[in-house]
Motif scaffolding. Structure first.
Motif, PDB file in Angstrom:
ATOM      1  N   MET A   1       0.896  -1.249  -0.082  1.00  0.00           N
ATOM      2  CA  MET A   1       0.191   0.110   0.019  1.00  0.00           C
ATOM      3  C   MET A   1       0.786   1.187  -0.031  1.00  0.00           C
ATOM      4  O   MET A   1       0.659   2.285  -0.780  1.00  0.00           O
ATOM      5  CB  MET A   1      -0.962  -0.157   1.154  1.00  0.00           C
ATOM      6  CG  MET A   1      -1.817   1.225   1.393  1.00  0.00           C
ATOM      7  SD  MET A   1      -2.879   1.353   0.001  1.00  0.00           S
ATOM      8  CE  MET A   1      -3.679   2.776   0.431  1.00  0.00           C
ATOM      9  N   VAL A   2       1.910   1.164   0.833  1.00  0.00           N
ATOM     10  CA  VAL A   2       2.782   2.337   0.893  1.00  0.00           C
ATOM     11  C   VAL A   2       3.499   2.780  -0.443  1.00  0.00           C
ATOM     12  O   VAL A   2       3.834   3.649  -1.005  1.00  0.00           O
ATOM     13  CB  VAL A   2       3.802   1.976   2.155  1.00  0.00           C
ATOM     14  CG1 VAL A   2       4.813   3.307   1.971  1.00  0.00           C
ATOM     15  CG2 VAL A   2       3.188   2.208   3.333  1.00  0.00           C
ATOM     16  N   VAL A  42      -8.072  10.966   4.229  1.00  0.00           N
ATOM     17  CA  VAL A  42      -6.914  10.745   3.750  1.00  0.00           C
ATOM     18  C   VAL A  42      -6.138  11.340   4.916  1.00  0.00           C
ATOM     19  O   VAL A  42      -5.152  10.259   5.310  1.00  0.00           O
ATOM     20  CB  VAL A  42      -6.431  11.742   2.598  1.00  0.00           C
ATOM     21  CG1 VAL A  42      -4.950  11.877   2.342  1.00  0.00           C
ATOM     22  CG2 VAL A  42      -7.114  11.601   1.319  1.00  0.00           C
ATOM     23  N   GLN A  43      -6.422  12.023   5.582  1.00  0.00           N
ATOM     24  CA  GLN A  43      -5.419  12.303   6.718  1.00  0.00           C
ATOM     25  C   GLN A  43      -5.789  11.100   8.097  1.00  0.00           C
ATOM     26  O   GLN A  43      -4.703  10.841   8.673  1.00  0.00           O
ATOM     27  CB  GLN A  43      -6.139  13.787   7.535  1.00  0.00           C
ATOM     28  CG  GLN A  43      -5.684  15.079   6.667  1.00  0.00           C
ATOM     29  CD  GLN A  43      -4.213  15.087   6.558  1.00  0.00           C
ATOM     30  OE1 GLN A  43      -3.402  14.799   7.631  1.00  0.00           O
ATOM     31  NE2 GLN A  43      -3.519  15.150   5.219  1.00  0.00           N
ATOM     32  N   SER A  44      -6.948  10.688   8.214  1.00  0.00           N
ATOM     33  CA  SER A  44      -7.175   9.506   8.825  1.00  0.00           C
ATOM     34  C   SER A  44      -6.337   8.363   8.357  1.00  0.00           C
ATOM     35  O   SER A  44      -5.505   7.680   9.317  1.00  0.00           O
ATOM     36  CB  SER A  44      -8.849   8.983   9.053  1.00  0.00           C
ATOM     37  OG  SER A  44      -8.548   7.864   9.746  1.00  0.00           O
ATOM     38  N   ARG A  45      -6.078   7.997   7.169  1.00  0.00           N
ATOM     39  CA  ARG A  45      -5.212   6.911   6.750  1.00  0.00           C
ATOM     40  C   ARG A  45      -3.814   7.200   6.760  1.00  0.00           C
ATOM     41  O   ARG A  45      -2.960   6.362   7.127  1.00  0.00           O
ATOM     42  CB  ARG A  45      -5.701   6.649   5.273  1.00  0.00           C
ATOM     43  CG  ARG A  45      -5.044   5.572   4.674  1.00  0.00           C
ATOM     44  CD  ARG A  45      -5.487   4.424   5.202  1.00  0.00           C
ATOM     45  NE  ARG A  45      -4.847   3.289   4.501  1.00  0.00           N
ATOM     46  CZ  ARG A  45      -4.463   2.162   5.172  1.00  0.00           C
ATOM     47  NH1 ARG A  45      -4.604   2.053   6.483  1.00  0.00           N
ATOM     48  NH2 ARG A  45      -3.673   1.053   4.561  1.00  0.00           N
ATOM     49  N   ASP A  48      -3.110   6.553  10.615  1.00  0.00           N
ATOM     50  CA  ASP A  48      -2.845   5.008  10.554  1.00  0.00           C
ATOM     51  C   ASP A  48      -1.566   4.571  10.360  1.00  0.00           C
ATOM     52  O   ASP A  48      -1.070   3.694  10.969  1.00  0.00           O
ATOM     53  CB  ASP A  48      -4.247   4.309   9.980  1.00  0.00           C
ATOM     54  CG  ASP A  48      -5.294   4.641  10.603  1.00  0.00           C
ATOM     55  OD1 ASP A  48      -5.690   5.248  11.741  1.00  0.00           O
ATOM     56  OD2 ASP A  48      -6.443   4.461  10.059  1.00  0.00           O
ATOM     57  N   LEU A  49      -1.169   4.933   9.040  1.00  0.00           N
ATOM     58  CA  LEU A  49      -0.036   4.404   8.398  1.00  0.00           C
ATOM     59  C   LEU A  49       1.115   5.055   9.480  1.00  0.00           C
ATOM     60  O   LEU A  49       2.233   4.033   9.535  1.00  0.00           O
ATOM     61  CB  LEU A  49       0.210   4.843   7.030  1.00  0.00           C
ATOM     62  CG  LEU A  49      -0.519   4.274   6.117  1.00  0.00           C
ATOM     63  CD1 LEU A  49      -0.459   4.864   4.694  1.00  0.00           C
ATOM     64  CD2 LEU A  49      -0.350   2.730   6.174  1.00  0.00           C
ATOM     65  N   GLU A  50       1.420   6.157   9.976  1.00  0.00           N
ATOM     66  CA  GLU A  50       2.032   6.724  10.616  1.00  0.00           C
ATOM     67  C   GLU A  50       2.432   5.796  12.109  1.00  0.00           C
ATOM     68  O   GLU A  50       3.522   5.575  12.522  1.00  0.00           O
ATOM     69  CB  GLU A  50       2.087   8.336  11.198  1.00  0.00           C
ATOM     70  CG  GLU A  50       2.413   9.086   9.885  1.00  0.00           C
ATOM     71  CD  GLU A  50       1.821  10.577  10.421  1.00  0.00           C
ATOM     72  OE1 GLU A  50       1.209  10.785  11.416  1.00  0.00           O
ATOM     73  OE2 GLU A  50       2.218  11.516   9.445  1.00  0.00           O
ATOM     74  N   ASP A  51       1.425   5.605  12.544  1.00  0.00           N
ATOM     75  CA  ASP A  51       1.187   4.682  13.510  1.00  0.00           C
ATOM     76  C   ASP A  51       1.835   3.226  13.552  1.00  0.00           C
ATOM     77  O   ASP A  51       2.778   2.626  14.442  1.00  0.00           O
ATOM     78  CB  ASP A  51      -0.172   4.633  14.298  1.00  0.00           C
ATOM     79  CG  ASP A  51      -0.811   6.122  14.916  1.00  0.00           C
ATOM     80  OD1 ASP A  51       0.066   6.706  15.257  1.00  0.00           O
ATOM     81  OD2 ASP A  51      -2.171   5.994  14.912  1.00  0.00           O
TER      82      ASP A  51
END
Length: 108
Positions: A1-2, A42-45, A48-51
């Protein structure tokens, strides 16, 4: 995904940098990207990815620390055995640690 996100970002950046449509097209693309980036989904995703990335980094760091600790213990035990003569004895003709040749490195 990244990887997909990075590919899309690189493609967008390449298009913007390579576009010959002028300032108007740049402003249009920039505004679209700004609205997309500001989208709450988008910001929520992103959060999530940062966490997830932080958790994975902590896990990798802990695993690396365990492996380095185990390797250091193993090396320390081997060195201790070599210095003290070891359990196998020194009858194999090995020179004591102090009698080995050492190469000097230039200091300048």
């Amino acid at each position: 995904m990244v990887g997909k996100v990075l590919l899309l970002a690189a493609a967008g950046a390449g298009y913007v940098l390579g576009a010959r449509a002028g300032r108007e097209r740049y402003e249009q693309i920039s505004g679209t990207v700004g609205r997309l980036w500001g989208n709450p989904k988008v910001q929520s995703r992103v959060e999530d990815l940062e966490d997830k990335a932080g958790d994975l980094a902590r896990q990798a760091g802990a695993a690396a620390q365990e492996k380095v600790g185990a390797a250091a213990g193993s090396v320390a035990g081997t060195v201790k055995d070599k210095v003290s003569g070891g359990s196998g004895g020194s009858s194999s003709g090995d020179a004591p640690l102090g009698d080995q040749h050492h190469t000097r490195m230039p200091t300048d």
